[in-house]
Design an enzyme around this catalytic site. Sequence first.
Site, short mmCIF file in Angstrom:
data_model
loop_
_atom_site.label_atom_id
_atom_site.label_comp_id
_atom_site.label_asym_id
_atom_site.label_seq_id
_atom_site.Cartn_x
_atom_site.Cartn_y
_atom_site.Cartn_z
N ALA A 40 2.72 50.15 32.50
CA ALA A 40 3.57 49.40 33.44
C ALA A 40 4.97 49.31 32.84
CB ALA A 40 3.01 48.00 33.66
N LYS A 41 5.92 48.87 33.60
CA LYS A 41 7.25 48.60 33.05
C LYS A 41 7.97 47.66 34.01
CE LYS A 41 9.97 49.94 29.60
NZ LYS A 41 9.53 50.31 28.25
#
Length: 411
Positions: free
Chosen positions: A101-102
Site C-alpha cells: 500500500a502507499k
Amino acid sequence: MKSFEAVQHYFNRAADKLELTENMRTLLLTSKREVQVQIAVEMDDGQLQTLIGYRVQHDNARGPMKGGLRFHHEVDLDEVRSLASLMTWKTAVVNIPFGGAKGGVTVNVRKLSLRELERVTRKFVDEIHDVIGPDTDIPAPDMGTNAEVMAWIMNQHNKYHGFSPGVVTGKPVEHYGIPGREEATGRGVGILALKTLGRLGHKAQKTRVAIQGFGNVGSHAAKFLQEADCRIVAISDVSGGYYCAEGINVLEAIQYSNKNNRSLEGFAAASRISNEELLELEVELLVPAALGGVITADNAPLINAPLIIEAANAPIRPEADDLLNDRGVVILPDILANAGGVTVSYFEWAQNRQYYRWGLDRVRQELDRVLSSAFEEVWNLAREHEVSLRTAAFMLGIGRVGRATVLGGIT
Ligand code: NAD
C-alpha cells in the site's frame, strides 16, 4: 512514461519470463482500493487550506497491506499507485507476511509549522481511519514524514478504534516503536551495497561513493558505508551537492544538517556541486536516495558509476534503465535495495502484537538475515535466467504474490 506505467513496464518484463496470462497480469496489477480524500485544515494564520490525500491499497494476498506515507508537493494518485504496487513486490521479495500500500498528501511540509503538520496528519487519519488498521493496512514513514507523525497517526486512530499500536510502524522508540527502525532503510542499503560490491570483486576500502539525498535514508546509508571504510566523496540534499575527493566526514555532515533545520546549505567542509553533477561523478558506487525519476535517458549516458544502489523508490526511468543495462552498469533495484525499512517495520508490528520488546542487536541481526537471504535469491535467479537484478527481483516478488493469490482462491 508516468510512474505507474514504469512499474507496469518492469512487471511485464518479469511476467513474460514467468509466462503469466493476461488475466493474471491484470489481476495482480490492479489496486484493491484507491481512496482520495479532502483534508480541510485551519492554518496558524487562521486561513482555511484544502489539501488532497491518497491511500492506495494494492494487494493483500500475502498479508495486511503495508506502505509509507509521503508528504510532498509533487504527490499525485499515479505516483502513490505506483509506489503501492512496488510495496507489494518489495514485501514479497524479502518474504515478510505483508501486502502493499502507499499513501500521500500533496503538501510542501517545509512550509508547515509543527502544529500545522500535526493538524494535517490528524485530519488525514479522520478521513481514512476506517480503511487502515493492524490487520488491514499499516502506514509507515516516507518522504516528509517521521516518527512523530507516526505517533500522531496511532493516537488519532486509537481514538476511533481503541488501543492498537500495530496500526502504524516507524513510531518513536519511547512510544511503541522499535530500536533500529529509523536507521533500517539506510542500513539495509549499506548492507546490500557491500554484498553487491563483494560479488563484483570490489573492496569497500577502495570504493568511492556518491549519495544523492541526505534525509533519513541517505544519511544512514552514508554513515553505515563510511563505518565500513568506503569513501563518501559526495552527498547532497535539496540545497545542492557537496564534494570532497578525500572523503566527507559523514558524522560532521549529519550534525551540521541537524542543527541547520535538516539542510546541508552552507556546509563548508566540502565544495559545492549541483545535484546533476553528483550523479555523473567518477565513483565506484552511486546511491540515489532522494526523489524518483532522477536518472533519465538524457543523463544515463553521463553516469560513470559501474554500480547503482536504488535507495530511493524508482530513481531510474525505464528508458535509462535499459541504457545503463546495455552498458553493463549493475543496478540493485529499489524493491530489494530499500526493503530494510519495511523489514524492521514488520519486526515492530510483530513486537506490538506480542507486547514484547526487541533490543537493537536482535533487530540488526534479523535485518541482516532477511536481507541476505533475499539478496542470495535475487542474485541466483538473475544468474539462472540471465536477466538483470531488477527483472529477477520482480520475478521473485510476482511469483510469490501470484502463488498466494491462487492458493487463497481467486473467485
Ligand atoms: P527524507 O524526507 O528524510 O529525505 C529526503 C532527502 O532528499 C532530503 O535530504 C531532501 O533534502 C532531499 N531532496 C529532496 N528533493 C531533492 C532534490 N530535488 N534533489 C536532491 N535531493 C533532494 O526522505 P527519506 O525517508 O530519506 O526517503 C528518501 C527516498 O527513500 C524516497 O524515495 C523514499 O520513498 C525512499 N524510501 C524511504 C524509506 C524510509 O524508511 N524512510 C523506505 C523505503 C524507501
